[in-house]
Design a protein around this motif. Structure first.
Motif, short mmCIF file in Angstrom:
data_model
loop_
_atom_site.label_atom_id
_atom_site.label_comp_id
_atom_site.label_asym_id
_atom_site.label_seq_id
_atom_site.Cartn_x
_atom_site.Cartn_y
_atom_site.Cartn_z
N ARG A 131 0.84 -1.22 0.00
CA ARG A 131 0.00 0.00 0.00
C ARG A 131 0.86 1.26 0.00
O ARG A 131 0.49 2.28 -0.61
CB ARG A 131 -0.93 -0.01 1.21
CG ARG A 131 -2.00 -1.10 1.14
CD ARG A 131 -3.15 -0.81 2.08
NE ARG A 131 -2.71 -0.74 3.46
CZ ARG A 131 -2.65 -1.78 4.29
NH1 ARG A 131 -2.99 -3.00 3.85
NH2 ARG A 131 -2.26 -1.64 5.54
N GLU A 139 2.01 1.88 -3.53
CA GLU A 139 0.90 2.36 -4.34
C GLU A 139 0.57 3.82 -4.06
O GLU A 139 0.10 4.54 -4.94
CB GLU A 139 -0.33 1.49 -4.10
CG GLU A 139 -0.17 0.05 -4.59
CD GLU A 139 -1.31 -0.84 -4.14
OE1 GLU A 139 -2.15 -0.34 -3.35
OE2 GLU A 139 -1.37 -2.01 -4.57
N SER A 140 0.83 4.28 -2.82
CA SER A 140 0.48 5.66 -2.45
C SER A 140 1.44 6.69 -3.02
O SER A 140 1.16 7.88 -2.96
CB SER A 140 0.43 5.80 -0.93
OG SER A 140 1.72 5.63 -0.38
#
Length: 794
Positions: free
Chosen positions: A694, A697-698
């Motif tokens: 995550r 992805e950020s």
């Protein structure tokens, strides 16, 4: 010649140091000795300067023979790798460990030493070996072991544990210096078999049992009573860490070592008693020396007691023979005797402190006393009979006070470099504390002697002596506690670089000569001191330039030193914080933490926080959202929640997201980014695979870094391929440990991480890792001896 033993013994000690530092080997040592002997025989006119060379050669040869191991030594037979082993031998020591919060409740850990006589080989046969090992029993409940027991021990035989952090206590180096190269770890009493116990306790054990009972008669079983026995008998369990700390910080802990104060008091009391009956010097010495050594033997042959007894013996023999007394010459004689029998003593802090303090008192006490007396002395032109009554009354106490202060100041100045080097402590308050505690200690010891002498034939008087000693001990405790709590009375410092010590030693020798030096010598001394101080400051400034990151051997904690103030990331499990981390931070000169972040809310990373905050409360504390404060822990300082966007002094939090709801601690571990010395650094302590995914992805662009330090998460592996592709590092450090087993780094993960184009270090393989960063470059140093450099090029 004056002090005929000083230079030969000094040259002999230099030879011991040369062999220890250079390790030339037996052949080189023998060749040096042979060349010196030839020069001695063929150059008789040069024997004056060859004598120190002969002493140096003897020292090199002597230490080389002591250092080299024989073919039947246990460490040679077993090899360096850990192995299951059974050994037989005689216990030479057994002590109960102090309480440890990390130990399961009800377990009593015991440790000691064993002189090994036999080792069981792979076929079950016993083969003769020799050597000294340390043994450690995890649970010694219900087992009564003591020196002299013949035992068989079965456990894991390995080298002692290396240091966890750079510059901290290193058991491997410490025991190797004592000639002990192996440690045997046992689980419980089933690993111990008593083969033969002594038929009856020896006279020393019987004396100690009787003395403990005699010194405890009529006293409550409180801290003061236990400290009385610790001081008089060298009883280590009585000096617990809680009781020892005030004495250490006040600089008065030396009164609990069986050392010069104890030996001198015992010898003086016996000698004075004998002289009262008109016994001559020779017979006095003939009685005093055995009594002194009997006291040393009864208290367990402690190293400090042996050193003091040797010194007392030399002085007593010279006194009996009516030889001129010279403290430095007697000191050299005592040092020579000790080093001949045990060369390793030269490298022990106790030996260095003992002889440095006595030498300092011999060299400087009279000069300091003369300077102080000029400030407080009355008019010397007025005869004693014509002085006012108050001057006649005050004269003796003032002279006694000045003498005690001069002695204390000389001892403090002589011991300061060693105390800073080994204990990283400066305690100027000890000058005042010793004026109070040392006289009280002498009174307490005198009362102890009276209690022991009268115990059997006058119990009532013995009890009165004990109560007197209890009062004096209470005064010692109160005085040390008061001195330790004085603001600015003590502080911890990092050991300075070596040029400062050269300046200190040279200054210590020249300053007492300043009043008698001529103008030309004073000018040369002043100019030389100024130039040297300038150079030393330049070396110090260069050593302080830049930043550094230190990763502990198990990856429990990271320490970052930056220009904006040091930062502590995590503190390890319960027990690690107080036993390892706090003492190590003291070696860095940390008296209070500036910034601390508990980046992972797991016990293995933050369980030791109560131990750290008790000693080194930080000014600013940030915690991971998953961290929960232990029950009863005061919220001082009030912690901030470190979530995405939090910044402090150049550190930025990239993860976790604000409002993250995962219940897993490694899903919400704090990820930190900063730039140190022009090098981009990323700290990723134990971040789960899901959180890594995550985070990439950020925004992968904000993860770019030259150096990445990562821990092993509970769920998944550290630094997934996608995460590493986003970071694109040049140096990777994995903070992995051997325990606990569920959190070991897998073989597959190691293989994957080693396949990358970066330099990589694993702390469970190489020990601690230290990265020094300066001017867009870095240098890596590890416990295993690795050393490499790198430069940011993008």
């Amino acid at each position: 010649m004056d002090r005929p033993l000083l230079y030969p013994v000094g040259a002999f000690a230099l030879g011991l140091c040369l062999d220890a530092w250079l390790e030339p080997g037996m052949g080189a040592a023998a060749a040096l000795g042979l060349l010196t002997a030839i020069a001695w025989g063929f150059l008789p006119a040069s024997r004056a300067w060859l004598l120190p060379a002969v002493a140096v050669g003897i020292g090199v040869w002597h230490h080389s023979t002591w250092r080299c191991l024989g073919p039947f030594d246990l460490s040679v037979v077993t090899g360096p790798e850990p192995r299951l082993a059974s050994v037989r031998g005689e216990l030479t020591g057994a002590e109960v460990d102090p309480p440890d919060p990390a130990r399961p409740r009800g377990r009593i850990a015991v440790h000691g030493s064993l002189t090994v006589a036999a080792l069981r080989d792979g076929d079950g046969h016993w083969i003769p070996v020799r050597g000294e090992i340390r043994w450690r029993l995890a649970d010694g409940s219900g087992i009564n072991l003591g020196p002299g027991d013949e035992v068989e021990l079965s456990g894991v035989l390995s080298e002692p544990a290396p240091g966890v952090l750079p510059g901290g206590f290193d058991a491997q180096e410490h025991y190797a210096m004592l000639g002990c190269f192996r440690e045997l770890r046992l689980n419980d009493g089933r690993d111990v078999t008593r083969l033969e116990a002594p038929a009856e306790p020896d006279w020393g054990a019987r004396f100690l049992a009787w003395a403990h009972a005699a010194l405890g008669r009529g006293l409550p079983d409180d801290a003061a009573a236990r400290l009385i026995r610790a001081q008089a008998l060298g009883w280590k369990p009585g000096l617990t860490p809680e009781l020892k700390t005030p004495f250490l910080r006040a600089g008065t802990l030396h009164v609990f070592a069986i050392s010069g104060l104890h030996i001198a008091l015992v010898a003086a009391l016996v000698a004075q008693a004998l002289r009262l009956f008109g016994i001559g010097r020779a017979w006095c010495a003939l009685i005093v020396v055995p009594v002194t050594w009997g006291y040393v033997a009864a208290t367990g042959w402690q190293a400090s007691a042996v050193r003091s007894a040797v010194m007392a013996t030399v002085i007593a023999v010279g006194w009996a023979l009516r030889r001129p007394s010279d403290m430095l010459n007697s000191l050299a004689a005592a040092a020579g005797v000790i080093l001949v029998f045990d060369p390793s003593q030269l490298f022990q802090p106790g030996f260095q402190l003992s002889f440095a303090v006595v030498a300092g008192m011999a060299l400087w006490t009279r000069s300091i006393e003369g300077m102080l007396m000029r400030w407080v002395a009355f008019d010397p032109l007025i005869p004693e009979s014509h002085r006012p009554w108050w001057q006649r009354w005050l004269g003796p106490p003032v002279r006694m006070l000045v003498l005690n202060l001069s002695t204390s100041l000389a001892a403090w100045c002589a011991s300061l470099p060693l105390v800073v080097h080994y204990f990283h402590l400066v305690s100027p308050v000890s000058l005042l504390a010793n004026l109070i505690v040392v006289p009280l200690s002498s009174l307490c010891l005198t009362a102890n002697v009276g209690a022991l002498v009268t115990s059997s034939w006058w119990p009532w008087l013995s009890e009165l002596f004990n109560q007197s000693a209890w009062v004096w001990m209470k005064g010692m405790m109160a005085g040390s506690r008061w001195a330790a709590e004085l603001p600015g009375g003590h502080w911890y410092v990092a050991a300075p670089v070596w040029p400062w010590w050269i300046l200190y030693v040279v200054g210590s020798v020249l300053v007492p000569r300043w009043p008698v030096a001529g103008r030309g010598w004073r000018w040369c001394m002043g100019v030389g001191a100024g130039l040297y101080i300038t150079a030393a400051i330049a070396v110090w400034a260069w050593s302080r330039e830049g930043s550094r990151i230190v990763v502990s051997a198990g990856g429990e904690t990271y320490w970052c030193e930056t220009g904006a103030g040091p930062l502590l990331v995590n503190c390890g499990a319960r027990g690690f914080g107080g036993r390892v981390l706090v003492p190590w931070l003291r070696t860095r000169g940390v008296n209070r933490l500036e910034h601390a972040i508990l980046a992972v809310g797991e016990a293995r990373f933050a369980g030791g926080w109560p131990e750290v905050v008790t000693e080194l409360a930080p000014r600013h504390l940030a915690v991971a959202p998953a961290w929960k404060p232990p029950a009863g822990l005061a919220p001082d300082p009030v912690p901030e929640r470190a979530t995405e966007g939090w910044t402090k002094d150049g550190w930025r939090v990239l993860w976790p997201e604000t409002g993250a709801t995962s219940r897993r601690a490694d899903d919400r571990a704090v990820v930190l980014a900063t730039e140190l010395g022009g090098v981009r650094c990323l700290l990723v302590p134990a971040l789960s695979e899901a959180a890594q995914r995550r985070l990439v992805e950020s925004g992968p662009e904000r993860l770019r870094a030259d150096i990445v330090v990562a821990g092993v998460p509970t769920h998944g592996e550290p630094l997934t391929p996608e995460f590493l592709a986003a970071v694109d590092p040049r140096l990777v450090i994995i903070g992995s440990g051997e325990r606990p087993a569920p959190h070991r780094l897998s073989w597959a993960a190691r293989k994957r991480l080693r396949a990358g184009p970066w330099d990589i270090h694993f702390t469970d393989e190489e020990g601690w890792v230290e990265v020094r960063l300066r001017r867009r470059a870095w240098q890596v140093r590890t416990r295993s001896g690795g050393d490499e450099t790198g430069v940011r090029n993008r």
